[in-house]
Design a protein around this motif. Structure first.
Motif, mmCIF file in Angstrom:
data_model
loop_
_atom_site.group_PDB
_atom_site.id
_atom_site.type_symbol
_atom_site.label_atom_id
_atom_site.label_comp_id
_atom_site.label_asym_id
_atom_site.label_seq_id
_atom_site.Cartn_x
_atom_site.Cartn_y
_atom_site.Cartn_z
ATOM 1 N N ALA A 59 -27.497 -54.444 0.606
ATOM 2 C CA ALA A 59 -26.679 -55.557 1.097
ATOM 3 C C ALA A 59 -25.334 -55.624 0.390
ATOM 4 C CB ALA A 59 -27.431 -56.883 0.932
ATOM 5 N N GLY A 60 -25.287 -55.191 -0.870
ATOM 6 C CA GLY A 60 -24.043 -55.251 -1.637
ATOM 7 C C GLY A 60 -23.209 -53.988 -1.569
ATOM 8 N N LEU A 61 -23.633 -53.000 -0.773
ATOM 9 C CA LEU A 61 -22.933 -51.716 -0.720
ATOM 10 C C LEU A 61 -21.532 -51.876 -0.136
ATOM 11 C CD1 LEU A 61 -23.538 -48.717 -1.358
ATOM 12 C CD2 LEU A 61 -24.138 -48.447 1.059
ATOM 13 N N ARG A 62 -20.550 -51.277 -0.816
ATOM 14 C CA ARG A 62 -19.160 -51.347 -0.380
ATOM 15 C C ARG A 62 -18.634 -49.960 -0.047
ATOM 16 N NH1 ARG A 62 -17.350 -54.094 -5.853
ATOM 17 N NH2 ARG A 62 -18.684 -52.362 -6.474
ATOM 18 N N GLU A 63 -17.572 -49.912 0.728
ATOM 19 C CA GLU A 63 -17.027 -48.625 1.145
ATOM 20 C C GLU A 63 -16.617 -47.789 -0.058
ATOM 21 O OE1 GLU A 63 -13.907 -46.911 4.507
ATOM 22 O OE2 GLU A 63 -13.462 -48.817 3.505
ATOM 23 N N LYS A 64 -16.062 -48.427 -1.083
ATOM 24 C CA LYS A 64 -15.595 -47.677 -2.242
ATOM 25 C C LYS A 64 -16.750 -47.105 -3.064
ATOM 26 C CE LYS A 64 -15.051 -51.333 -5.761
ATOM 27 N NZ LYS A 64 -15.657 -50.600 -6.870
ATOM 28 N N ASP A 65 -17.969 -47.587 -2.808
ATOM 29 C CA ASP A 65 -19.143 -47.059 -3.499
ATOM 30 C C ASP A 65 -19.653 -45.772 -2.860
ATOM 31 O OD1 ASP A 65 -19.069 -49.404 -5.027
ATOM 32 O OD2 ASP A 65 -20.429 -50.457 -3.657
ATOM 33 N N CYS A 66 -19.105 -45.424 -1.699
ATOM 34 C CA CYS A 66 -19.660 -44.334 -0.895
ATOM 35 C C CYS A 66 -18.753 -43.107 -0.882
ATOM 36 C CB CYS A 66 -19.868 -44.794 0.551
ATOM 37 S SG CYS A 66 -20.824 -46.318 0.729
ATOM 38 N N HIS A 67 -19.296 -41.981 -1.271
ATOM 39 C CA HIS A 67 -18.620 -40.693 -1.094
ATOM 40 C C HIS A 67 -19.327 -40.003 0.063
ATOM 41 C CE1 HIS A 67 -16.685 -36.890 -1.762
ATOM 42 N NE2 HIS A 67 -17.835 -36.291 -2.071
ATOM 43 N N LEU A 68 -18.643 -39.910 1.201
ATOM 44 C CA LEU A 68 -19.271 -39.449 2.442
ATOM 45 C C LEU A 68 -18.515 -38.239 2.998
ATOM 46 C CD1 LEU A 68 -19.684 -42.998 4.062
ATOM 47 C CD2 LEU A 68 -21.384 -41.748 2.707
ATOM 48 N N PRO A 69 -18.796 -37.048 2.473
ATOM 49 C CA PRO A 69 -18.106 -35.848 2.956
ATOM 50 C C PRO A 69 -18.534 -35.488 4.377
ATOM 51 C CG PRO A 69 -19.870 -35.242 1.466
ATOM 52 C CD PRO A 69 -19.787 -36.742 1.426
ATOM 53 N N LYS A 70 -17.727 -34.693 5.038
ATOM 54 C CA LYS A 70 -18.055 -34.274 6.407
ATOM 55 C C LYS A 70 -19.269 -33.353 6.439
ATOM 56 C CE LYS A 70 -13.405 -34.775 8.351
ATOM 57 N NZ LYS A 70 -12.276 -34.083 9.053
ATOM 58 N N ASP A 71 -19.467 -32.623 5.376
ATOM 59 C CA ASP A 71 -20.603 -31.698 5.304
ATOM 60 C C ASP A 71 -21.325 -31.864 3.971
ATOM 61 O OD1 ASP A 71 -20.085 -30.140 7.806
ATOM 62 O OD2 ASP A 71 -18.246 -29.603 6.738
ATOM 63 N N GLY A 72 -22.628 -31.633 4.010
ATOM 64 C CA GLY A 72 -23.414 -31.639 2.784
ATOM 65 C C GLY A 72 -23.811 -33.026 2.303
ATOM 66 N N TRP A 73 -24.306 -33.060 1.070
ATOM 67 C CA TRP A 73 -24.805 -34.283 0.477
ATOM 68 C C TRP A 73 -23.664 -35.197 0.057
ATOM 69 C CZ3 TRP A 73 -29.922 -35.751 -1.410
ATOM 70 C CH2 TRP A 73 -30.942 -34.959 -0.866
ATOM 71 N N GLY A 74 -23.934 -36.501 0.126
ATOM 72 C CA GLY A 74 -22.977 -37.491 -0.327
ATOM 73 C C GLY A 74 -23.466 -38.152 -1.593
#
Length: 233
Positions: A59-74
């Protein structure tokens, strides 16, 4: 007569643990619940399963907390949670206060590697729903924190769509939190070392093994084979 109550060990019932195929069916079913709330919550439930997050952490997850590459693990770098409490006991007077991670110092973060499937789900969620003014991914239509009763209601409805009647009547994935239990059980069954699984889940190894050990299927046969091999050497 004095009756001694049986102490709870905290161990989870293996019947609550869902498999990956059932989880994917449930996540699709969530999107059919309500006009906007279900589609908003699907990725939040996905975080609980594919990332092993607690509901308050998701619920507290923010965009800046997320590393979301186009390929592979995040990677999710967890820093804040949004636990629900009575308004009388929060500093803000609201139903939720922003706090640090459970069992950790307020400034300590927890890195959680996430598989490509969850990376894709979160990227799609951001494209469809954007983020709130404070950067949070999951929120109500007015930008507030989604209450536990609200997402529990959506989950209850989704179970009726995704599961067979006998499964709906069973404990299988009865609560959103059971997705987290299923995640940890999956990691352990896959052979992930207990310290690594505990680090991702955010608890101690002893607690994790006490709570989830009964849901590690197939380990007896593997242990038998290893012992047999050792005896033959």
């Amino acid at each position: 007569m004095k009756l001694r109550r049986t102490k709870s060990t905290g161990e989870i019932d293996r019947r609550v643990v869902v498999n990956p195929a059932q989880v994917r069916e449930l996540l699709v079913a969530v999107t059919y619940c309500g006009r906007s709330r279900g589609p908003m919550l699907a990725a939040m439930f996905a975080c609980m399963y594919f990332g092993g997050l607690r509901p308050a952490e998701a619920a507290g997850l923010r965009e800046k907390d997320c590393h979301l590459p186009k390929d592979g693990w995040g990677l999710l770098t967890l820093e804040k949670t949004a636990p629900q409490s009575n308004k009388r006991f929060t500093d803000s007077g609201k139903g939720h206060d922003e706090r640090g991670l459970k069992h950790r110092d307020e400034k300590i973060t927890r890195p959680v590697p996430i598989p490509p499937e969850l990376v894709g789900i979160l990227r799609d969620h951001i494209d469809r729903h954007g983020v709130g003014d404070d950067g949070r991914l999951f929120r109500t239509r007015t930008g507030g924190v989604i209450s536990g009763s609200a997402y529990a209601k959506i989950w209850k409805e989704a179970r009726t769509y995704a599961l067979a009647p006998d499964q709906v009547a069973s404990p299988l994935a009865g609560r959103p939190y059971d997705l987290r239990h299923a995640a940890v059980s999956l990691w352990l069954n896959a052979g992930v070392h207990a310290p690594e699984a505990a680090e991702r889940a955010g608890h101690g190894v002893d607690v994790m093994l006490r709570v989830d050990a009964k849901c590690i299927d197939g380990q007896r046969e593997i242990a038998n084979q290893r012992i047999e091999g050792a005896l033959a050497s």
